[in-house]
Design a protein around this motif. Structure first.
Motif, PDB file in Angstrom:
ATOM      1  N   ILE A 251       0.987  -1.289  -0.127  1.00 16.11           N
ATOM      2  CA  ILE A 251      -0.142  -0.004   0.016  1.00 16.11           C
ATOM      3  C   ILE A 251       0.769   1.187   0.024  1.00 16.11           C
ATOM      4  CG2 ILE A 251      -1.547   1.352   1.349  1.00 16.11           C
ATOM      5  CD1 ILE A 251      -2.991  -1.320   1.986  1.00 16.11           C
ATOM      6  N   ILE A 252       0.545   2.181  -0.797  1.00 14.97           N
ATOM      7  CA  ILE A 252       1.330   3.563  -1.039  1.00 14.97           C
ATOM      8  C   ILE A 252       0.650   4.458  -0.007  1.00 14.97           C
ATOM      9  CG2 ILE A 252       1.553   5.779  -2.354  1.00 14.97           C
ATOM     10  CD1 ILE A 252       2.557   3.067  -3.594  1.00 14.97           C
ATOM     11  N   ASN A 253       1.572   4.853   1.215  1.00 12.11           N
ATOM     12  CA  ASN A 253       0.858   5.602   2.068  1.00 12.11           C
ATOM     13  C   ASN A 253       1.797   7.116   2.503  1.00 12.11           C
ATOM     14  OD1 ASN A 253       3.362   4.687   3.469  1.00 12.11           O
ATOM     15  ND2 ASN A 253       2.421   4.295   5.357  1.00 12.11           N
ATOM     16  N   GLY A 254       2.829   7.161   1.481  1.00 11.07           N
ATOM     17  CA  GLY A 254       3.526   8.329   1.443  1.00 11.07           C
ATOM     18  C   GLY A 254       3.461   8.800  -0.009  1.00 11.07           C
ATOM     19  N   ILE A 255       3.502  10.132  -0.574  1.00 10.44           N
ATOM     20  CA  ILE A 255       3.545  10.733  -1.762  1.00 10.44           C
ATOM     21  C   ILE A 255       4.842  11.625  -2.022  1.00 10.44           C
ATOM     22  CG2 ILE A 255       2.398  11.932  -3.373  1.00 10.44           C
ATOM     23  CD1 ILE A 255       1.090   9.110  -2.692  1.00 10.44           C
ATOM     24  N   ALA A 256       5.572  11.146  -2.932  1.00  9.01           N
ATOM     25  CA  ALA A 256       6.652  11.755  -3.443  1.00  9.01           C
ATOM     26  C   ALA A 256       6.249  13.052  -4.219  1.00  9.01           C
ATOM     27  CB  ALA A 256       7.640  11.190  -4.114  1.00  9.01           C
ATOM     28  N   GLU A 257       7.400  13.956  -4.513  1.00 11.21           N
ATOM     29  CA  GLU A 257       6.894  15.212  -5.300  1.00 11.21           C
ATOM     30  C   GLU A 257       6.389  14.859  -6.877  1.00 11.21           C
ATOM     31  OE1 GLU A 257      10.180  18.630  -5.499  1.00 11.21           O
ATOM     32  OE2 GLU A 257      11.215  16.548  -4.991  1.00 11.21           O
ATOM     33  N   CYS A 258       5.433  15.936  -7.359  1.00 11.02           N
ATOM     34  CA  CYS A 258       5.104  15.679  -8.697  1.00 11.02           C
ATOM     35  C   CYS A 258       5.624  17.031  -9.264  1.00 11.02           C
ATOM     36  CB  CYS A 258       3.387  15.728  -8.712  1.00 11.02           C
ATOM     37  SG  CYS A 258       3.000  14.393  -7.946  1.00 11.02           S
ATOM     38  N   LYS A 259       6.685  16.753 -10.342  1.00  9.34           N
ATOM     39  CA  LYS A 259       7.708  17.997 -10.426  1.00  9.34           C
ATOM     40  C   LYS A 259       7.357  18.732 -11.772  1.00  9.34           C
ATOM     41  CE  LYS A 259      11.315  15.323  -8.262  1.00  9.34           C
ATOM     42  NZ  LYS A 259      12.673  14.875  -8.442  1.00  9.34           N
ATOM     43  N   GLY A 260       6.399  18.145 -12.677  1.00  8.26           N
ATOM     44  CA  GLY A 260       6.162  18.962 -13.894  1.00  8.26           C
ATOM     45  C   GLY A 260       6.791  18.489 -15.037  1.00  8.26           C
ATOM     46  N   ILE A 261       6.731  19.392 -16.090  1.00  5.14           N
ATOM     47  CA  ILE A 261       7.345  18.895 -17.522  1.00  5.14           C
ATOM     48  C   ILE A 261       8.746  19.280 -17.608  1.00  5.14           C
ATOM     49  CG2 ILE A 261       6.743  19.266 -19.935  1.00  5.14           C
ATOM     50  CD1 ILE A 261       3.752  20.041 -19.127  1.00  5.14           C
ATOM     51  N   PHE A 262       9.676  18.392 -18.110  1.00  4.06           N
ATOM     52  CA  PHE A 262      11.331  18.607 -18.405  1.00  4.06           C
ATOM     53  C   PHE A 262      11.523  18.103 -19.813  1.00  4.06           C
ATOM     54  CE2 PHE A 262      10.494  18.556 -13.925  1.00  4.06           C
ATOM     55  CZ  PHE A 262      11.344  19.503 -13.440  1.00  4.06           C
ATOM     56  N   SER A 263      12.354  18.740 -20.478  1.00  5.77           N
ATOM     57  CA  SER A 263      12.885  18.190 -21.772  1.00  5.77           C
ATOM     58  C   SER A 263      13.787  16.882 -21.757  1.00  5.77           C
ATOM     59  CB  SER A 263      13.960  19.304 -22.372  1.00  5.77           C
ATOM     60  OG  SER A 263      15.064  19.441 -21.689  1.00  5.77           O
ATOM     61  N   SER A 264      13.801  16.064 -22.639  1.00  6.72           N
ATOM     62  CA  SER A 264      14.768  15.022 -22.564  1.00  6.72           C
ATOM     63  C   SER A 264      16.119  15.318 -22.062  1.00  6.72           C
ATOM     64  CB  SER A 264      14.785  14.440 -23.887  1.00  6.72           C
ATOM     65  OG  SER A 264      15.932  13.791 -24.126  1.00  6.72           O
ATOM     66  N   ASP A 265      16.776  16.287 -22.368  1.00  9.08           N
ATOM     67  CA  ASP A 265      18.187  16.686 -21.868  1.00  9.08           C
ATOM     68  C   ASP A 265      18.023  17.216 -20.265  1.00  9.08           C
ATOM     69  OD1 ASP A 265      19.360  16.341 -24.243  1.00  9.08           O
ATOM     70  OD2 ASP A 265      19.607  18.447 -24.732  1.00  9.08           O
ATOM     71  N   GLU A 266      16.978  17.686 -19.964  1.00 10.87           N
ATOM     72  CA  GLU A 266      16.882  18.132 -18.487  1.00 10.87           C
ATOM     73  C   GLU A 266      16.870  16.797 -17.593  1.00 10.87           C
ATOM     74  OE1 GLU A 266      14.805  22.402 -18.260  1.00 10.87           O
ATOM     75  OE2 GLU A 266      13.446  20.800 -18.789  1.00 10.87           O
ATOM     76  N   ILE A 267      16.162  15.780 -18.115  1.00 20.38           N
ATOM     77  CA  ILE A 267      15.768  14.463 -17.396  1.00 20.38           C
ATOM     78  C   ILE A 267      17.299  13.855 -17.406  1.00 20.38           C
ATOM     79  CG2 ILE A 267      14.657  12.325 -17.427  1.00 20.38           C
ATOM     80  CD1 ILE A 267      12.177  14.002 -18.560  1.00 20.38           C
ATOM     81  N   ILE A 268      17.922  13.784 -18.688  1.00 21.29           N
ATOM     82  CA  ILE A 268      18.937  12.880 -18.866  1.00 21.29           C
ATOM     83  C   ILE A 268      20.137  13.259 -17.993  1.00 21.29           C
ATOM     84  CG2 ILE A 268      20.619  11.961 -20.363  1.00 21.29           C
ATOM     85  CD1 ILE A 268      18.052  11.292 -22.103  1.00 21.29           C
ATOM     86  N   HIS A 269      20.294  14.749 -17.895  1.00 26.43           N
ATOM     87  CA  HIS A 269      21.529  15.369 -17.275  1.00 26.43           C
ATOM     88  C   HIS A 269      21.488  15.448 -15.984  1.00 26.43           C
ATOM     89  CE1 HIS A 269      22.361  16.187 -21.600  1.00 26.43           C
ATOM     90  NE2 HIS A 269      23.101  15.154 -21.270  1.00 26.43           N
ATOM     91  N   ASN A 270      20.063  15.819 -15.581  1.00 25.48           N
ATOM     92  CA  ASN A 270      19.944  16.012 -14.210  1.00 25.48           C
ATOM     93  C   ASN A 270      19.315  14.808 -13.061  1.00 25.48           C
ATOM     94  OD1 ASN A 270      20.559  18.599 -14.789  1.00 25.48           O
ATOM     95  ND2 ASN A 270      18.388  19.311 -14.922  1.00 25.48           N
ATOM     96  N   TYR A 271      19.329  13.567 -13.748  1.00 24.79           N
ATOM     97  CA  TYR A 271      18.765  12.587 -12.971  1.00 24.79           C
ATOM     98  C   TYR A 271      19.772  11.503 -12.575  1.00 24.79           C
ATOM     99  CZ  TYR A 271      14.217  14.273 -12.300  1.00 24.79           C
ATOM    100  OH  TYR A 271      13.203  14.976 -11.892  1.00 24.79           O
ATOM    101  N   ASN A 272      20.054  11.157 -11.377  1.00 24.80           N
ATOM    102  CA  ASN A 272      20.804  10.226 -10.984  1.00 24.80           C
ATOM    103  C   ASN A 272      20.273   8.785 -11.266  1.00 24.80           C
ATOM    104  OD1 ASN A 272      22.428   8.680  -9.637  1.00 24.80           O
ATOM    105  ND2 ASN A 272      21.749   9.062  -7.566  1.00 24.80           N
ATOM    106  N   MET A 273      20.839   8.191 -12.530  1.00 29.48           N
ATOM    107  CA  MET A 273      20.018   6.922 -12.748  1.00 29.48           C
ATOM    108  C   MET A 273      20.977   5.729 -12.405  1.00 29.48           C
ATOM    109  SD  MET A 273      18.736   7.991 -16.640  1.00 29.48           S
ATOM    110  CE  MET A 273      18.149   9.519 -16.845  1.00 29.48           C
TER     111      MET A 273
END
Ligand code: AMP
Length: 273
Positions: A251-273
Protein backbone atom coordinates in the motif's frame (compact mmCIF):
# COMPACT_ATOMS: atom_id res chain seq x y z
CA UNK A 1 -11.18 -7.73 -12.45
CA UNK A 2 -10.43 -9.39 -15.70
CA UNK A 3 -12.37 -8.81 -18.93
CA UNK A 4 -11.72 -10.84 -22.07
CA UNK A 5 -13.17 -11.82 -25.38
CA UNK A 6 -12.92 -14.94 -27.52
CA UNK A 7 -11.78 -14.62 -31.12
CA UNK A 8 -11.16 -17.24 -33.76
CA UNK A 9 -7.42 -17.78 -33.78
CA UNK A 10 -5.23 -17.31 -36.84
CA UNK A 11 -3.52 -20.55 -35.92
CA UNK A 12 -6.69 -22.59 -36.10
CA UNK A 13 -7.76 -20.86 -39.35
CA UNK A 14 -4.43 -21.63 -40.95
CA UNK A 15 -4.53 -25.27 -40.00
CA UNK A 16 -8.18 -25.55 -41.06
CA UNK A 17 -8.78 -27.36 -37.82
CA UNK A 18 -12.04 -27.45 -35.99
CA UNK A 19 -12.49 -23.78 -35.07
CA UNK A 20 -10.92 -23.06 -31.73
CA UNK A 21 -10.99 -19.72 -30.03
CA UNK A 22 -8.33 -17.62 -28.38
CA UNK A 23 -8.97 -15.33 -25.50
CA UNK A 24 -7.93 -11.72 -25.97
CA UNK A 25 -7.40 -9.40 -23.05
CA UNK A 26 -9.78 -6.42 -22.94
CA UNK A 27 -9.09 -4.87 -19.56
CA UNK A 28 -8.05 -5.60 -16.00
CA UNK A 29 -7.93 -3.82 -12.67
CA UNK A 30 -6.97 -4.60 -9.10
CA UNK A 31 -6.79 -2.94 -5.73
CA UNK A 32 -6.82 -3.34 -1.95
CA UNK A 33 -10.00 -2.05 -0.32
CA UNK A 34 -11.84 -2.14 2.98
CA UNK A 35 -14.69 -4.66 3.22
CA UNK A 36 -17.42 -2.02 3.12
CA UNK A 37 -16.11 -0.58 -0.20
CA UNK A 38 -16.23 -3.86 -2.10
CA UNK A 39 -19.71 -3.66 -3.62
CA UNK A 40 -19.09 -0.11 -4.89
CA UNK A 41 -15.71 -1.05 -6.35
CA UNK A 42 -17.12 -4.20 -7.98
CA UNK A 43 -19.78 -2.07 -9.71
CA UNK A 44 -17.10 0.36 -10.92
CA UNK A 45 -15.03 -2.53 -12.26
CA UNK A 46 -18.03 -3.98 -14.17
CA UNK A 47 -18.73 -0.55 -15.71
CA UNK A 48 -15.09 -0.21 -16.67
CA UNK A 49 -14.97 -3.68 -18.22
CA UNK A 50 -18.04 -3.02 -20.34
CA UNK A 51 -16.96 0.42 -21.58
CA UNK A 52 -13.38 -0.28 -22.65
CA UNK A 53 -12.27 1.06 -26.03
CA UNK A 54 -10.66 -2.32 -26.85
CA UNK A 55 -14.13 -3.84 -27.26
CA UNK A 56 -17.03 -5.48 -25.49
CA UNK A 57 -15.91 -8.45 -23.40
CA UNK A 58 -17.83 -11.70 -23.35
CA UNK A 59 -16.35 -12.70 -20.01
CA UNK A 60 -15.75 -10.58 -16.90
CA UNK A 61 -14.26 -12.26 -13.83
CA UNK A 62 -14.10 -10.50 -10.49
CA UNK A 63 -12.11 -12.20 -7.75
CA UNK A 64 -12.34 -10.98 -4.16
CA UNK A 65 -9.82 -12.30 -1.64
CA UNK A 66 -9.19 -11.53 2.01
CA UNK A 67 -5.57 -10.49 2.60
CA UNK A 68 -3.69 -13.10 4.61
CA UNK A 69 -0.75 -10.87 5.55
CA UNK A 70 -0.21 -7.26 6.55
CA UNK A 71 0.52 -5.02 3.60
CA UNK A 72 3.96 -3.47 3.21
CA UNK A 73 3.77 0.35 3.28
CA UNK A 74 5.81 2.24 0.67
CA UNK A 75 6.15 5.76 -0.74
CA UNK A 76 5.08 6.55 -4.31
CA UNK A 77 7.68 7.38 -6.97
CA UNK A 78 8.13 11.08 -7.86
CA UNK A 79 6.25 12.04 -11.02
CA UNK A 80 7.65 13.98 -13.97
CA UNK A 81 6.49 14.44 -17.56
CA UNK A 82 8.69 14.44 -20.64
CA UNK A 83 8.32 17.29 -23.10
CA UNK A 84 7.82 15.45 -26.39
CA UNK A 85 5.84 15.98 -29.56
CA UNK A 86 6.28 12.72 -31.46
CA UNK A 87 6.67 8.92 -31.08
CA UNK A 88 10.14 9.29 -32.62
CA UNK A 89 11.27 11.73 -29.93
CA UNK A 90 9.65 9.66 -27.16
CA UNK A 91 11.19 6.41 -28.42
CA UNK A 92 14.63 7.99 -28.61
CA UNK A 93 14.31 9.28 -25.04
CA UNK A 94 13.29 5.87 -23.72
CA UNK A 95 16.22 4.14 -25.42
CA UNK A 96 18.65 6.71 -23.99
CA UNK A 97 17.28 6.38 -20.47
CA UNK A 98 17.24 2.59 -20.53
CA UNK A 99 20.87 2.56 -21.73
CA UNK A 100 21.84 4.96 -18.96
CA UNK A 101 20.17 2.75 -16.37
CA UNK A 102 22.31 -0.15 -17.62
CA UNK A 103 19.88 -2.07 -19.84
CA UNK A 104 21.69 -3.71 -22.77
CA UNK A 105 20.95 -2.93 -26.44
CA UNK A 106 19.70 -6.50 -26.88
CA UNK A 107 17.22 -6.15 -24.02
CA UNK A 108 16.00 -2.79 -25.37
CA UNK A 109 15.48 -4.33 -28.82
CA UNK A 110 13.54 -7.31 -27.39
CA UNK A 111 11.42 -4.92 -25.29
CA UNK A 112 10.39 -2.76 -28.27
CA UNK A 113 9.66 -5.84 -30.39
CA UNK A 114 7.35 -7.17 -27.66
CA UNK A 115 5.59 -3.83 -27.26
CA UNK A 116 5.05 -3.62 -31.02
CA UNK A 117 3.59 -7.11 -31.22
CA UNK A 118 -0.10 -7.38 -32.11
CA UNK A 119 -0.62 -9.97 -29.39
CA UNK A 120 -1.25 -8.13 -26.14
CA UNK A 121 -0.83 -9.85 -22.80
CA UNK A 122 -2.72 -9.57 -19.50
CA UNK A 123 0.49 -9.08 -17.59
CA UNK A 124 4.07 -7.94 -18.03
CA UNK A 125 7.08 -9.54 -19.71
CA UNK A 126 10.17 -10.02 -17.58
CA UNK A 127 13.46 -9.41 -19.40
CA UNK A 128 16.96 -9.94 -18.11
CA UNK A 129 18.61 -6.53 -18.39
CA UNK A 130 21.91 -8.00 -19.58
CA UNK A 131 20.89 -10.56 -22.20
CA UNK A 132 17.32 -9.55 -23.04
CA UNK A 133 16.21 -13.12 -22.33
CA UNK A 134 12.52 -13.43 -21.53
CA UNK A 135 12.03 -15.16 -18.21
CA UNK A 136 8.36 -14.83 -17.25
CA UNK A 137 7.00 -18.28 -16.37
CA UNK A 138 3.91 -17.93 -18.63
CA UNK A 139 4.67 -16.08 -21.87
CA UNK A 140 1.03 -15.84 -22.99
CA UNK A 141 -0.17 -14.26 -19.77
CA UNK A 142 2.90 -12.53 -18.39
CA UNK A 143 3.28 -11.54 -14.74
CA UNK A 144 0.25 -9.70 -13.38
CA UNK A 145 0.98 -7.30 -10.52
CA UNK A 146 -1.83 -7.52 -7.97
CA UNK A 147 -2.53 -6.72 -4.31
CA UNK A 148 -1.69 -3.06 -4.50
CA UNK A 149 -3.44 -0.02 -3.16
CA UNK A 150 -3.19 3.49 -1.78
CA UNK A 151 -4.35 4.84 1.58
CA UNK A 152 -7.14 7.44 1.61
CA UNK A 153 -4.82 10.13 3.01
CA UNK A 154 -2.11 9.43 0.43
CA UNK A 155 -4.66 9.45 -2.38
CA UNK A 156 -5.91 12.88 -1.30
CA UNK A 157 -2.36 14.25 -1.23
CA UNK A 158 -1.63 12.68 -4.62
CA UNK A 159 -4.83 14.10 -6.16
CA UNK A 160 -3.87 17.59 -4.95
CA UNK A 161 -0.35 17.36 -6.38
CA UNK A 162 -1.45 15.89 -9.71
CA UNK A 163 -4.23 18.49 -10.02
CA UNK A 164 -1.59 21.25 -9.96
CA UNK A 165 -0.06 19.62 -13.06
CA UNK A 166 -3.46 19.08 -14.71
CA UNK A 167 -3.08 15.30 -14.62
CA UNK A 168 -5.31 14.26 -11.75
CA UNK A 169 -7.06 11.25 -13.23
CA UNK A 170 -7.58 7.60 -12.32
CA UNK A 171 -5.29 6.37 -15.08
CA UNK A 172 -2.24 8.27 -13.83
CA UNK A 173 -2.98 7.38 -10.19
CA UNK A 174 -3.44 3.66 -10.86
CA UNK A 175 -0.34 3.46 -13.04
CA UNK A 176 1.71 5.30 -10.42
CA UNK A 177 0.57 2.90 -7.68
CA UNK A 178 1.54 -0.06 -9.88
CA UNK A 179 4.88 1.45 -10.94
CA UNK A 180 5.74 2.26 -7.31
CA UNK A 181 5.12 -1.33 -6.23
CA UNK A 182 7.12 -2.66 -9.19
CA UNK A 183 10.04 -0.28 -8.46
CA UNK A 184 10.05 -1.45 -4.83
CA UNK A 185 10.82 -5.02 -5.99
CA UNK A 186 14.57 -5.32 -5.49
CA UNK A 187 15.25 -7.32 -8.65
CA UNK A 188 13.55 -4.77 -10.96
CA UNK A 189 15.88 -2.23 -12.60
CA UNK A 190 13.27 -0.44 -14.70
CA UNK A 191 9.75 -0.68 -16.07
CA UNK A 192 8.48 0.40 -19.49
CA UNK A 193 4.75 0.71 -20.21
CA UNK A 194 2.72 1.49 -23.29
CA UNK A 195 -1.04 1.34 -22.85
CA UNK A 196 -2.92 -1.05 -25.10
CA UNK A 197 -5.80 1.42 -25.14
CA UNK A 198 -5.98 2.87 -28.70
CA UNK A 199 -6.99 6.30 -27.34
CA UNK A 200 -4.27 6.64 -24.73
CA UNK A 201 -0.87 7.57 -26.14
CA UNK A 202 1.06 8.48 -22.98
CA UNK A 203 3.37 5.71 -21.75
CA UNK A 204 5.89 5.74 -18.95
CA UNK A 205 9.29 4.60 -17.87
CA UNK A 206 9.97 4.09 -14.17
CA UNK A 207 12.69 3.04 -11.76
CA UNK A 208 13.63 3.52 -8.10
CA UNK A 209 16.17 6.26 -8.86
CA UNK A 210 14.50 7.86 -11.83
CA UNK A 211 10.93 7.96 -10.54
CA UNK A 212 7.88 7.76 -12.75
CA UNK A 213 8.41 9.56 -16.06
CA UNK A 214 5.30 10.06 -18.16
CA UNK A 215 6.14 9.86 -21.85
CA UNK A 216 3.52 11.52 -24.11
CA UNK A 217 3.17 10.50 -27.78
CA UNK A 218 4.76 7.14 -27.20
CA UNK A 219 2.53 5.80 -29.98
CA UNK A 220 0.06 7.16 -32.50
CA UNK A 221 -3.63 7.42 -31.70
CA UNK A 222 -5.61 4.37 -32.82
CA UNK A 223 -2.73 1.95 -32.19
CA UNK A 224 -4.04 -1.01 -30.13
CA UNK A 225 -0.62 -2.40 -29.32
CA UNK A 226 0.95 -2.00 -25.91
CA UNK A 227 2.27 -3.86 -22.90
CA UNK A 228 4.57 -3.73 -19.90
CA UNK A 229 8.18 -4.78 -19.57
CA UNK A 230 10.01 -5.28 -16.28
CA UNK A 231 13.80 -5.36 -16.68
CA UNK A 232 15.36 -7.62 -14.07
CA UNK A 233 18.82 -7.44 -12.62
CA UNK A 234 19.90 -11.06 -12.59
CA UNK A 235 18.62 -14.51 -13.24
CA UNK A 236 18.56 -15.69 -9.64
CA UNK A 237 15.72 -14.52 -7.45
CA UNK A 238 13.21 -14.65 -10.31
CA UNK A 239 10.71 -16.76 -8.35
CA UNK A 240 11.08 -14.38 -5.43
CA UNK A 241 10.45 -11.37 -7.70
CA UNK A 242 7.36 -12.97 -9.27
CA UNK A 243 5.96 -13.87 -5.84
CA UNK A 244 6.50 -10.30 -4.64
CA UNK A 245 4.93 -8.73 -7.73
CA UNK A 246 1.93 -11.06 -7.88
CA UNK A 247 1.20 -11.76 -4.24
CA UNK A 248 2.78 -9.36 -1.74
CA UNK A 249 0.20 -6.80 -0.54
CA UNK A 250 1.67 -3.31 -0.88
CA UNK A 251 0.00 0.00 0.00
CA UNK A 252 1.22 3.50 -0.87
CA UNK A 253 1.03 5.61 2.28
CA UNK A 254 3.39 8.47 1.36
CA UNK A 255 3.58 10.65 -1.74
CA UNK A 256 6.73 11.98 -3.39
CA UNK A 257 6.91 15.22 -5.40
CA UNK A 258 5.05 15.76 -8.69
CA UNK A 259 7.59 17.89 -10.52
CA UNK A 260 6.16 19.07 -13.83
CA UNK A 261 7.34 18.95 -17.44
CA UNK A 262 11.01 18.63 -18.47
CA UNK A 263 12.91 18.21 -21.71
CA UNK A 264 14.77 15.04 -22.53
CA UNK A 265 18.14 16.77 -21.86
CA UNK A 266 17.02 18.08 -18.49
CA UNK A 267 15.90 14.63 -17.41
CA UNK A 268 18.94 12.78 -18.73
CA UNK A 269 21.51 15.22 -17.36
CA UNK A 270 19.93 16.03 -14.01
CA UNK A 271 18.83 12.65 -12.89
CA UNK A 272 20.84 10.15 -10.99
CA UNK A 273 20.03 6.94 -12.87
P1 AMP B 1 -2.84 -0.50 -19.53
O1 AMP B 1 -1.85 0.51 -19.03
O2 AMP B 1 -3.89 -0.84 -18.53
O3 AMP B 1 -3.37 -0.12 -20.88
O4 AMP B 1 -2.01 -1.82 -19.72
C1 AMP B 1 -0.99 -1.95 -20.69
C2 AMP B 1 -0.43 -3.35 -20.62
O5 AMP B 1 0.20 -3.52 -19.36
C3 AMP B 1 -1.46 -4.48 -20.69
O6 AMP B 1 -1.66 -4.86 -22.03
C4 AMP B 1 -0.79 -5.58 -19.93
O7 AMP B 1 0.10 -6.27 -20.78
C5 AMP B 1 0.04 -4.83 -18.90
N1 AMP B 1 -0.61 -4.75 -17.59
C6 AMP B 1 -1.76 -4.12 -17.26
N2 AMP B 1 -2.03 -4.25 -15.96
C7 AMP B 1 -1.02 -4.98 -15.43
C8 AMP B 1 -0.72 -5.47 -14.14
N3 AMP B 1 -1.52 -5.26 -13.09
N4 AMP B 1 0.43 -6.18 -13.98
C9 AMP B 1 1.26 -6.41 -15.03
N5 AMP B 1 1.02 -5.99 -16.27
C10 AMP B 1 -0.10 -5.28 -16.47
Amino acid sequence: MRASKNVESQRSKAKKQKIKSDEIHISGAEGIYAGQEISTIAKQYIKRASEHTRGIPDRVVITIEKLQERPEMIKSLPVITLKSVSPLESGRFIRQVLKKIGISDDAIRVAFNLLKSKKTMRGASLLLAESGRRIEPDKERGVRVTRLGISKVAEKTLSGRLAKQGINNARVKEALVLASKVASCKQVMAELCISDNPDYTTGYIASKNLGYIRVPHIKNKGDRRGGRIFFLQKSFGIDEAVTYLEHKPVIINGIAECKGIFSSDEIIHNYNM
